[in-house]
Each structure stands twice: as C-alpha cells, then as structure tokens.
Design an enzyme around this catalytic site. Structure first.
Site, PDB file in Angstrom:
ATOM      1  N   GLY A  47      -9.665  -8.769  -0.025  1.00 37.20           N
ATOM      2  CA  GLY A  47      -8.470  -8.891   0.813  1.00 37.20           C
ATOM      3  C   GLY A  47      -7.766 -10.230   0.666  1.00 37.20           C
ATOM      4  O   GLY A  47      -6.594 -10.300   0.286  1.00 37.20           O
ATOM      5  N   GLY A  69     -12.832  -3.854   0.839  1.00 31.40           N
ATOM      6  CA  GLY A  69     -14.216  -3.396   1.000  1.00 31.40           C
ATOM      7  C   GLY A  69     -14.608  -2.380  -0.055  1.00 31.40           C
ATOM      8  O   GLY A  69     -15.721  -2.420  -0.589  1.00 31.40           O
ATOM      9  N   LYS A 105     -18.860 -16.015   2.894  1.00 33.14           N
ATOM     10  CA  LYS A 105     -20.304 -15.927   3.099  1.00 33.14           C
ATOM     11  C   LYS A 105     -21.048 -15.292   1.943  1.00 33.14           C
ATOM     12  O   LYS A 105     -20.620 -14.296   1.384  1.00 33.14           O
ATOM     13  CB  LYS A 105     -20.581 -15.115   4.362  1.00 33.14           C
ATOM     14  CG  LYS A 105     -20.183 -15.848   5.625  1.00 33.14           C
ATOM     15  CD  LYS A 105     -20.579 -15.045   6.820  1.00 33.14           C
ATOM     16  CE  LYS A 105     -20.449 -15.871   8.095  1.00 33.14           C
ATOM     17  NZ  LYS A 105     -20.846 -15.073   9.261  1.00 33.14           N
ATOM     18  N   ARG A 144       0.825  -1.220   0.000  1.00 30.79           N
ATOM     19  CA  ARG A 144       0.000   0.000   0.000  1.00 30.79           C
ATOM     20  C   ARG A 144       0.854   1.264   0.000  1.00 30.79           C
ATOM     21  O   ARG A 144       0.423   2.297  -0.523  1.00 30.79           O
ATOM     22  CB  ARG A 144      -0.932  -0.008   1.206  1.00 30.79           C
ATOM     23  CG  ARG A 144      -2.045  -1.010   1.020  1.00 30.79           C
ATOM     24  CD  ARG A 144      -3.059  -0.930   2.117  1.00 30.79           C
ATOM     25  NE  ARG A 144      -4.340  -1.465   1.635  1.00 30.79           N
ATOM     26  CZ  ARG A 144      -5.380  -1.645   2.407  1.00 30.79           C
ATOM     27  NH1 ARG A 144      -5.338  -1.330   3.667  1.00 30.79           N
ATOM     28  NH2 ARG A 144      -6.497  -2.129   1.899  1.00 30.79           N
TER      29      ARG A 144
HETATM   30  P1  ADP Z   1     -12.037 -11.602   0.133  1.00 30.81           P
HETATM   31  O1  ADP Z   1     -11.322 -11.036   1.330  1.00 30.81           O
HETATM   32  O2  ADP Z   1     -11.106 -11.982  -0.957  1.00 30.81           O
HETATM   33  O3  ADP Z   1     -13.164 -10.714  -0.318  1.00 30.81           O
HETATM   34  P2  ADP Z   1     -13.744 -13.160   1.822  1.00 30.81           P
HETATM   35  O4  ADP Z   1     -13.312 -12.330   2.998  1.00 30.81           O
HETATM   36  O5  ADP Z   1     -15.128 -13.014   1.369  1.00 30.81           O
HETATM   37  O6  ADP Z   1     -12.730 -12.950   0.587  1.00 30.81           O
HETATM   38  O7  ADP Z   1     -13.532 -14.672   2.143  1.00 30.81           O
HETATM   39  C1  ADP Z   1     -12.285 -15.227   2.412  1.00 30.81           C
HETATM   40  C2  ADP Z   1     -12.437 -16.271   3.449  1.00 30.81           C
HETATM   41  O8  ADP Z   1     -13.330 -17.284   3.020  1.00 30.81           O
HETATM   42  C3  ADP Z   1     -11.141 -16.958   3.710  1.00 30.81           C
HETATM   43  O9  ADP Z   1     -10.716 -16.636   5.013  1.00 30.81           O
HETATM   44  C4  ADP Z   1     -11.462 -18.438   3.561  1.00 30.81           C
HETATM   45  O10 ADP Z   1     -10.930 -19.184   4.614  1.00 30.81           O
HETATM   46  C5  ADP Z   1     -12.962 -18.476   3.628  1.00 30.81           C
HETATM   47  N1  ADP Z   1     -13.476 -19.638   2.903  1.00 30.81           N
HETATM   48  C6  ADP Z   1     -13.290 -19.939   1.609  1.00 30.81           C
HETATM   49  N2  ADP Z   1     -13.868 -21.109   1.284  1.00 30.81           N
HETATM   50  C7  ADP Z   1     -14.445 -21.564   2.413  1.00 30.81           C
HETATM   51  C8  ADP Z   1     -15.196 -22.741   2.727  1.00 30.81           C
HETATM   52  N3  ADP Z   1     -15.460 -23.657   1.802  1.00 30.81           N
HETATM   53  N4  ADP Z   1     -15.632 -22.886   3.985  1.00 30.81           N
HETATM   54  C9  ADP Z   1     -15.360 -21.953   4.912  1.00 30.81           C
HETATM   55  N5  ADP Z   1     -14.666 -20.818   4.697  1.00 30.81           N
HETATM   56  C10 ADP Z   1     -14.204 -20.636   3.449  1.00 30.81           C
HETATM   57 MG    MG Z   2     -11.871 -10.869   3.400  1.00 31.22          MG
END
Ligand code: ADP
Ligand code: MG
Length: 395
Positions: free
Chosen positions: A352, A375, A199, A38
């Site tokens: 992230g 975000g 989620k 960053r």
């Molecule tokens: P990003 O930060 O890229 O937007 P998210 O914060 O939405 O992604 O999600 C990332 C998290 O999702 C990771 O910490 C990962 O462990 C979790 N994750 C991915 N697949 C699964 C799964 N099948 N069951 C539970 N958690 C999961």
């Molecule tokens: Mg995340």
C-alpha cells in the site's frame, strides 16, 4: 496464468457478475473520490464486456461497514465516477441482493453496466455465506473476478459465488498474477528483493519465501532496526521488535547459507522523535544517539544498495525504506525508486504505502508492474494460494 480468463469464455450477450475492487479512498466530508486508480484498473474488463454486448453487474466492497448499512460507505459516488470514465450512465442499486438490486439488474440493456450496493453491507459477505453467494450468482450467467486486491479473502463475492457460476479472471486479475507470478516462478535472473516497511512481523513470511528465489535481499524501513539490533548494533530509540530478534538472526543465517547478498543499512537518517518536524541528522548506524530513532536509510546505504542492484534483471519491492510519507525521511525510498525506474530491470512493486509513494513520484509507469493489491500481493509473494484465484476455472 493457469486460470481461464474472460477471453476464454463466451460472454456475448450474457449477464456477467464482475467482482471489482473499488475500495477507493473517499473524503468523508465531501464524498469526493481522492484516488480513482482502482476504478481505472478495472476499465479493460468492463470495456471488453461492453464491446461484447454483455450486461455487466459490478459488485464491490468499500471500507469496513461490518455487515450493516453505513451511509458514508455507499457506492453511489463510485458508480458516478465510473460512469464519467465510461461515458455512460452506471446505475447503482441501493441494496446488494434486494429488490433494488433485482430491478437494477433487470433494467440493464446489452452492453450496459450497473453496480450493486456495497457488498459488505451484507453480514454474509465476509463469512462467505453460501446463501448470499447463491443470491449474487442468481443475477448472472458468468462470474468474472477482477478484484485482485481482495483475492486473499474467501468471501461470498470473491470465492463463494464461483461455486454457482462458470468463474474466470478479469484482465486486471490476469495482469497481477502474471507479473507477480513472474517474480516467483522463472524470473529472469539475477533477482533482487527489497523489503521494507514498518515491521518484520508483517513481512517475515515474504522474507522467508523470497530467500529461496533471490540472489540479493535488501532490507529497509523500521524492520531494518530489528535486523541491526540482532547483529549487536545499538539502534537507540528506533522501532525494534524484540520478539523478532531471533527471526532476524535466522534470516541472516539463511541468507548466508544460500549465498544471498544481504543488504542492511550502513548509515541512517535519525530523528529525536517520531514526528514529521523532528530534528534529524545522518549518522552511521554505529553512532545512533541513545534517544534518537532511525527513520530512513542514509546516502551510504543508498549507494551500497544501488551497487548491489547493478545488473539485476528482476526486482520485487515491497515496503518503503523509511517513513516516506514525511519528506525529511523519504530520500532513501525516493532515490531507490528513481534508480529502479531508470534501471531497465523488470520491476514489480507491491504494498500500500510503497505503491502510493511511487504514484506520488509520478514513476508508476516506469515499472513493469505496480500492484493494486497490498495484502493480496504480499500473500501472493509469500507463495500462498489466494482463495479468489483458486476458485476460478483452470485453463
Ligand atoms: P507497505 O504498505 O508498502 O507494504 P508497510 O505497511 O509494511 O508498507 O510499511 C509502511 C510503513 O512503514 C509506513 O507507514 C512508514 O511510516 C513505516 N516505516 C518505514 N520506515 C520506518 C522506520 N524506520 N521506523 C518506523 N516506521 C517506519
Ligand atoms: Mg501498509
């Protein structure tokens, strides 16, 4: 971009307040910066200002000190790292708008760079307090917002201050908006979205918004289990949001109505518990053992997703396809990351965990754009107006 940038305003010799997002991970024990991405991302704007003999006053937050001074959240190590990168000293004030800040700003020479202390030490920052915005504005003639990662927040230093000074975007902000914008407005078709992560509830708005933009939508991560259950698949002990089953059904129906090719996992890597060292095996999604949970997509799914991505010209990816932090459950995400890196498509990556993953793989340079804002990039892709962008002067 329809906003003015630092190129559209005369900064020569001016005092410029630059909102940067230097919210970097720091090792609490040693004070060492673990990832300076960053800081590096703001260098083009800072260098431009120095070349134009502007006096750059940088303002950033770090962590969540919640309106009070927290010693471990001081920006001193960040200023030191920036100084190393610039090859010039970057003095850091010990307060945000107090006497130290004033003295530090007053001592700046043309082409000089200084930092104010962590702006979230001020209780007015997150409240978008006009008094704080005014105090910040008093340090400068021009405001440049280069903090894309914080642009989804209407805070004193990201939005409020723009009421008092001519406000323009920095180069990082411009790049983020250009690339993310390219996905949602006039992308080169066909367009695909890959949405994963933990989620469905945190990604539903982006799913719904992108459904009208894409011809291929591939689902992975924890949220895939909710989709599978909504289709009547027994997903055992997988992470399921039961209150989102109806939402998942709506997305499936909407994809059908719009003729969007929807990808859901056909097979999965399942584990007997949610742990890095869990026992694991690959099964079809119709054969998930009762007490086991889906932690990654399987090889059939990867092959299916790669087939669906063939010929696609624009791809936006947010959210890993499995628990990519753990090697045993990272194969699906890594395979797709490598496939996209070699695909020749315009690939934009946000989120992230997703960004951390492609950086760990050393693939970040292979994509058209890797967003610095988790975000903020999500909210942008949801079609929402970011307050930090809205506050800037229109072109
Ligand atoms: P990003 O930060 O890229 O937007 P998210 O914060 O939405 O992604 O999600 C990332 C998290 O999702 C990771 O910490 C990962 O462990 C979790 N994750 C991915 N697949 C699964 C799964 N099948 N069951 C539970 N958690 C999961
Ligand atoms: Mg995340």
């Amino acid at each position: 971009m329809n906003k003015k940038t630092v190129r559209d305003i005369d900064v020569d010799g001016k005092r410029v307040l630059v909102r940067v997002d230097f919210n970097v991970p720091i090792d609490k024990a040693t004070g060492r910066i673990l990832d300076d991405t960053r800081i590096r991302a703001a260098l083009p704007t800072i260098t431009y200002l120095r070349e134009h003999k502007a006096r750059a006053v940088l303002v950033s937050h770090l962590g969540r000190p919640d309106g009070k001074v927290v010693e471990s959240a001081r920006l001193t190590p960040v200023a030191a790292r920036l100084g190393e990168l610039l090859g010039a000293a970057v003095p850091c004030a010990t307060d945000v708008v107090g006497p130290s800040a004033q003295a530090t700003v007053d001592a700046l020479a043309p082409g000089g760079v200084c930092m104010l202390e962590n702006v979230r030490f001020e209780p007015g920052e997150e409240k978008d307090d006009p008094a704080l915005a005014k105090q910040l504005a008093a340090f400068a003639d021009i405001y440049v917002n280069d903090a894309f990662g914080t642009a989804h927040r209407a805070h004193a230093s990201t939005a409020g201050v723009a009421a008092h000074l001519p406000a323009v975007a920095g180069f990082l902000m411009e790049k983020e908006i250009d690339y993310l914008g390219r996905v949602v407005t006039n992308p080169e078709p066909p367009v695909a979205a890959i949405i994963g992560g933990a989620k469905i509830s945190s990604k539903i708005a982006v799913l719904q918004h992108l459904l009208s933009k894409v011809s291929v939508l591939l689902i992975g991560g924890g949220m895939a289990s909710t989709f599978l259950k909504a289709k009547g698949v027994d997903v055992g002990a997988s992470l399921v949001e039961d209150d989102q089953l109806a939402t998942a059904r709506d997305v499936i129906a909407e994809a059908q109505r719009r003729n969007v090719t929807l990808g859901l996992p056909a097979d999965a890597v399942v584990a007997d518990r949610f742990e890095e060292g869990a026992k694991s095996k690959t099964v079809d999604v119709s054969a998930v053992p009762a007490a086991w949970m889906i932690l990654d997509v399987g090889p059939k799914t990867v092959a299916d997703y790669e087939a669906k991505l063939a010929g696609v010209k624009t791809v936006v990816w947010n959210g890993p396809l499995g628990v990519a932090e753990w090697e045993a459950f990272a194969h699906g995400s890594h395979a797709i990351a490598r496939f996209l890196a070699a695909s020749g498509a315009t690939v934009v990556i946000g989120g992230g965990e997703t960004v951390a993953m492609v950086q760990d793989l050393g693939l970040a340079e292979k994509y058209a754009h890797v967003s610095t804002g988790g975000g903020a990039s999500l909210e942008f892709l949801e079609g929402r107006t970011l307050p930090g962008v809205a506050a800037l002067l229109d072109r």
